[in-house]
Design a protein around this motif. Structure first.
Motif, mmCIF file in Angstrom:
data_model
loop_
_atom_site.group_PDB
_atom_site.id
_atom_site.type_symbol
_atom_site.label_atom_id
_atom_site.label_comp_id
_atom_site.label_asym_id
_atom_site.label_seq_id
_atom_site.Cartn_x
_atom_site.Cartn_y
_atom_site.Cartn_z
ATOM 1 N N ASN A 246 54.348 35.158 37.973
ATOM 2 C CA ASN A 246 53.290 36.078 38.411
ATOM 3 C C ASN A 246 52.410 35.396 39.448
ATOM 4 O O ASN A 246 52.130 34.195 39.328
ATOM 5 C CB ASN A 246 52.392 36.437 37.216
ATOM 6 N N ILE B 208 48.649 35.863 41.615
ATOM 7 C CA ILE B 208 47.396 36.593 41.847
ATOM 8 C C ILE B 208 46.754 36.006 43.096
ATOM 9 O O ILE B 208 46.566 34.789 43.195
ATOM 10 C CB ILE B 208 46.441 36.438 40.634
ATOM 11 N N LYS B 209 46.448 36.876 44.042
ATOM 12 C CA LYS B 209 45.875 36.404 45.313
ATOM 13 C C LYS B 209 44.357 36.255 45.193
ATOM 14 O O LYS B 209 43.694 37.092 44.563
ATOM 15 C CB LYS B 209 46.191 37.403 46.424
ATOM 16 N N ILE C 83 43.049 36.778 30.583
ATOM 17 C CA ILE C 83 43.284 37.913 31.473
ATOM 18 C C ILE C 83 43.212 39.195 30.659
ATOM 19 O O ILE C 83 44.026 39.416 29.758
ATOM 20 C CB ILE C 83 44.676 37.781 32.145
ATOM 21 N N THR D 232 46.639 31.219 46.053
ATOM 22 C CA THR D 232 47.330 32.119 45.128
ATOM 23 C C THR D 232 47.513 31.398 43.807
ATOM 24 O O THR D 232 47.948 30.243 43.781
ATOM 25 C CB THR D 232 48.694 32.529 45.721
ATOM 26 N N ILE E 140 39.278 36.079 42.514
ATOM 27 C CA ILE E 140 40.324 37.064 42.809
ATOM 28 C C ILE E 140 39.896 37.962 43.965
ATOM 29 O O ILE E 140 38.742 38.419 44.012
ATOM 30 C CB ILE E 140 40.619 37.920 41.555
ATOM 31 N N SER F 81 48.588 45.575 34.326
ATOM 32 C CA SER F 81 47.912 45.427 35.614
ATOM 33 C C SER F 81 46.530 44.836 35.376
ATOM 34 O O SER F 81 45.915 45.057 34.329
ATOM 35 C CB SER F 81 47.848 46.753 36.367
ATOM 36 N N LEU G 66 51.351 42.449 36.662
ATOM 37 C CA LEU G 66 51.716 41.191 36.008
ATOM 38 C C LEU G 66 52.724 41.447 34.898
ATOM 39 O O LEU G 66 52.755 42.542 34.324
ATOM 40 C CB LEU G 66 50.469 40.529 35.397
ATOM 41 N N THR H 46 46.536 43.820 40.482
ATOM 42 C CA THR H 46 47.801 43.088 40.567
ATOM 43 C C THR H 46 48.682 43.428 39.367
ATOM 44 O O THR H 46 48.195 43.473 38.239
ATOM 45 C CB THR H 46 47.529 41.560 40.563
ATOM 46 N N GLU I 50 43.063 43.753 37.790
ATOM 47 C CA GLU I 50 42.339 43.648 39.066
ATOM 48 C C GLU I 50 43.255 43.951 40.262
ATOM 49 O O GLU I 50 43.281 43.215 41.247
ATOM 50 C CB GLU I 50 41.714 42.253 39.206
#
Ligand code: ATP
Length: 364
Positions: free
Chosen positions: A241, A243-244, A302, A280, A254, A321, A327, A325, A323
């Motif tokens: 996974n 996350i940017k 999370i 990331t 984030i 999901s 997952l 994104t 924020e």
């Protein structure tokens, strides 16, 4: 057995397209090497250059310290098994395996000895009188392997040899090929786009993308210590996974969100060094656990929304999901959370990865 060295190898096709850029690799005697990567990354081109079927545009290729760029496939002592393993349909299994040796003028007695020995290694002894149409896909594949190993070469090249088999046969042949490799000990290079094949069969894996080597390492090294985001996402199923976000004040912030994480461990220092940069965050689905079971361990929590759950038997994939994104979390089947509801997941700090979003290189 033979060792091989590829040094600064490039391939430019006659139409001007550069398929391979500066390929470097040392292969030890008896190693099982897998080239893996998405379609078009240059796996077959590299294999064909090693085989002598494709010219090396620049760079050097050595077998046992001898430069072999200009030698024919036969002179290189290499045997290759292709994707489409055409057997001679009008010949028995015995004849299919014997044919190459007959052409070379071997004695019938020696041929018989070798065919029988090879058939024994491959579990084909009871099928020697059958025609190819009377065999299963897996058995036909084994005959094709037999035709190659009967030549007693030092180096085997295999290009997606299992692609014509169904999922179950592929699993069986995977272990059969590694067992054969152990028995005969020849240096082997195996091409596949399937990361599971690479992970289960290789001594070392070469991950390729767009004609460039991304990383060379053991399956364990690639899984636990990927050099960049591409390798991290390619090795492992389901994929890692991502996350940017950005590095802000030693925290991971984030994108388009108010949420930020204290990642702990070395990450605080690394994020401080990269202050303001786009980064990331990565973690593998199987690193996740329910946050209710996490205790006081260091890591991140999370709070995701669960869209879908998939029971696979010994584990379950949870599609959530968070924020903005998507997952995937892989949990014990007894821990499956409710669908269409929130759920807290915990990822231990030791299972987190950080990448530079621009270069996609790992930050560590
Ligand atoms: P796949 O898994 O689909 O077989 P691959 O990783 O083996 O892919 P190659 O067949 O080595 O990839 O091809 C690498 C690149 O070189 C591709 O972009 C392909 O289109 C290109 N290519 C292959 N053969 C030629 C050729 N004869 N002339 C020009 N370009 C070619």
């Amino acid at each position: 057995m033979s060792n091989m060295v590829l040094k600064n190898v490039n391939k430019i096709y006659p139409n001007g397209f550069q398929a391979i850029h500066d390929f470097n690799l040392e292969i030890k005697n008896g190693e099982f090497i897998v080239f893996v990567g998405p379609s078009g990354c240059g796996k077959s081109t590299t294999l064909r250059m090693i085989a002598g079927l494709e010219e090396i545009t620049s760079g050097d290729f050595f077998i046992e310290d001898k430069r072999v760029n200009d030698l024919s496939p036969r002179q290189r002592g290499i045997s290759m098994i292709f994707q489409s393993y055409a057997l001679y349909p009008n010949m028995t299994v015995y004849e299919n395996m014997a044919f190459g040796l007959q052409l070379k003028g071997y004695d019938a007695e020696i041929i018989e000895k070798r065919v029988k020995k090879t058939a024994k290694i491959l579990g084909l002894t009871d099928y020697l009188d059958r025609m190819p149409r009377e065999l299963s896909g897996g058995q036909r594949q084994r005959v094709a392997v037999g035709r190659a190993i009967i030549r007693k070469v030092d180096i085997f090249l295999m290009d997606e040899p299992l692609s014509n088999l169904d999922a179950k046969q592929r699993v069986t042949m995977r272990s059969e090929i590694t067992a054969i490799h152990r028995k005969i000990g020849a240096t082997t290079i195996y091409v596949t786009h399937d990361q599971t094949e690479a992970m289960t069969m290789a001594d070392r894996i070469v991950v390729m993308k767009d004609g460039w080597v991304q990383q060379v390492g053991t399956p364990k090294e690639l899984y636990f210590e990927p050099a960049n985001q591409f390798v991290a996402g390619f090795i492992g199923e389901p994929p890692m996974n991502f996350i940017k976000g950005s590095a802000q004040g030693g925290r991971f912030h984030i994108n388009d969100s108010k949420v930020s994480f204290e990642l702990g461990g070395n990450f605080t220092g690394l994020l401080k060094q990269n202050e303001g940069k786009a980064v990331t965050l990565g973690f593998r689905p199987e690193a996740a656990m329910l946050s209710s079971a996490a205790g006081n361990a260091e890591g991140i929590k999370i709070d995701a929304y669960v869209n879908l759950t998939e029971l696979l038997g010994d584990n379950a994939n949870i599609y959530g999901s968070f924020e903005g994104t998507d997952l995937i979390f892989k949990l014990d089947p007894h821990d499956i959370p409710k669908r269409h509801a929130g759920c807290g997941f915990f990822i231990p700090g030791s299972s987190l990865y950080l990448f530079d979003s621009e270069t996609e290189e790992r930050i560590k």
